[in-house]
Design a protein around this motif. Structure first.
Motif, mmCIF file in Angstrom:
data_model
loop_
_atom_site.group_PDB
_atom_site.id
_atom_site.type_symbol
_atom_site.label_atom_id
_atom_site.label_comp_id
_atom_site.label_asym_id
_atom_site.label_seq_id
_atom_site.Cartn_x
_atom_site.Cartn_y
_atom_site.Cartn_z
ATOM 1 N N GLU A 104 0.786 -1.307 -0.047
ATOM 2 C CA GLU A 104 0.035 0.003 0.090
ATOM 3 C C GLU A 104 0.975 1.223 0.024
ATOM 4 O O GLU A 104 0.635 2.277 -0.856
ATOM 5 N N HIS A 105 1.818 1.164 0.715
ATOM 6 C CA HIS A 105 2.762 2.450 0.933
ATOM 7 C C HIS A 105 3.458 2.569 -0.485
ATOM 8 O O HIS A 105 3.794 3.786 -0.854
ATOM 9 N N LYS A 110 4.847 5.588 -5.219
ATOM 10 C CA LYS A 110 5.101 5.542 -6.610
ATOM 11 C C LYS A 110 4.152 6.272 -7.530
ATOM 12 O O LYS A 110 4.449 6.625 -8.788
ATOM 13 N N SER A 111 2.824 6.360 -7.016
ATOM 14 C CA SER A 111 1.805 7.217 -7.705
ATOM 15 C C SER A 111 2.315 8.632 -7.764
ATOM 16 O O SER A 111 1.619 9.318 -8.645
ATOM 17 N N PRO A 114 2.929 14.090 -3.430
ATOM 18 C CA PRO A 114 3.770 14.758 -3.185
ATOM 19 C C PRO A 114 4.443 14.764 -1.782
ATOM 20 O O PRO A 114 5.636 15.293 -1.729
ATOM 21 N N ARG A 115 4.080 14.159 -0.976
ATOM 22 C CA ARG A 115 4.662 14.083 0.293
ATOM 23 C C ARG A 115 6.148 13.193 0.267
ATOM 24 O O ARG A 115 7.079 13.540 0.808
ATOM 25 N N PHE A 116 6.375 12.494 -0.852
ATOM 26 C CA PHE A 116 7.203 11.589 -1.091
ATOM 27 C C PHE A 116 7.851 11.869 -2.193
ATOM 28 O O PHE A 116 9.141 11.112 -2.570
ATOM 29 N N ALA A 117 7.635 12.887 -3.021
ATOM 30 C CA ALA A 117 8.096 13.375 -4.376
ATOM 31 C C ALA A 117 9.581 13.830 -4.198
ATOM 32 O O ALA A 117 10.389 13.526 -5.179
ATOM 33 N N TRP A 123 15.037 6.984 -3.112
ATOM 34 C CA TRP A 123 14.265 5.763 -2.772
ATOM 35 C C TRP A 123 13.656 5.012 -4.191
ATOM 36 O O TRP A 123 13.422 3.850 -4.028
ATOM 37 N N GLY A 124 13.590 5.786 -5.044
ATOM 38 C CA GLY A 124 13.042 5.162 -6.517
ATOM 39 C C GLY A 124 13.804 4.612 -7.562
ATOM 40 O O GLY A 124 13.282 4.450 -8.736
ATOM 41 N N GLY A 125 15.103 4.745 -7.322
ATOM 42 C CA GLY A 125 16.117 4.356 -8.441
ATOM 43 C C GLY A 125 15.896 2.830 -8.965
ATOM 44 O O GLY A 125 15.391 1.892 -8.260
#
Length: 238
Positions: A104-105, A110-111, A114-117, A123-125
């Motif tokens: 879920e997280h 990945k969507s 903005p909190r995780f952008a 973290w998204g490599g």
């Protein structure tokens, strides 16, 4: 089995700790939980609203791992409690590890939320190896992942069963401070993202697991008073 507590930064006012954790099993499996603020903050801190991040070279995840004889390449599993910047700031260093995250997280981050952008490049490599899981899971014998949505959807905490110390619960941000440990009375915090029912449910889950396991310690995510009483790496709990 050993549990190391890693001081990765301090936030002011209030000497608020930013911890990471390492679990070393008896068969030499190294499990890291969270990686702190980005290492760029040592020279150029990007302070969140109302806080000042204090981070020295000694506080870097590489330095803290070195203090216990490890490097990023020695980490077998990186447990991602969640992808807030103060927990995921150095994931890109762990290309040899399997990163464990709640489905879920991961889907939310990945969507493009903005909190995780801002930290997505870390973290998204594409070189990172994520394993996406659903709910509670035993990672290795004596280490259980606990789904504790509330602070954010798909947050996870950990239960570590140590041979001498006994069971230790790493609440992480499911319960950030001991004053928030009562599900019925805890106040909602400005950084709590999920709805109130899930926040109270995850708080109660931490309490229920602690009672069921007769936990020796419940370590809260950002509790300055508690943190000052705990053993920090290179000392450990076993």
């Amino acid at each position: 089995m050993r549990l190391y507590l890693l001081p990765l930064a301090t936030m002011q006012p209030g000497n608020i700790p930013v911890p990471g954790y390492v679990i070393q099993t008896d068969d030499n499996i190294n499990i890291l939980i969270d990686t702190g603020w980005p290492r760029s903050f040592i020279d150029n801190p990007q302070n969140p609203p109302g806080l000042i991040v204090e981070m020295s070279a000694e506080d870097s995840i590489v330095s803290r791992l070195s203090s216990i004889g490890l490097s990023p390449l020695d980490i077998h599993y990186l447990v991602c409690s969640h992808l807030d910047d103060d927990h995921s700031g150095n994931h890109d260093l762990f290309t040899s590890a399997e990163l464990i995250i709640q489905r879920e997280h991961y889907a939310l981050a990945k969507s493009g939320h903005p909190r995780f952008a801002a930290n997505r490049g870390v973290w998204g490599g594409a070189s990172l190896n994520y394993r996406v899981i659903n709910g509670d899971m035993e990672l290795v014998p004596g280490v259980e992942l606990l789904e504790t949505s509330g602070h954010v959807p798909g947050h996870q905490s950990l239960l570590v069963r140590l041979p001498r110390t006994g069971p230790v619960l790493l609440a992480v941000d499911a319960v950030m401070h001991s004053s928030m440990a009562d599900a019925a009375t805890r106040e909602m915090y400005i950084t709590d993202m999920d709805d109130e029912l899930r926040i109270r449910a995850s708080t109660q889950k931490i309490c229920d697991v602690a009672n069921r396991e007769n936990a020796t310690l419940v370590i809260y995510g950002h509790d300055s008073e508690q943190w000052s009483t705990l053993h920090h790496a290179p000392a450990y709990y076993d």
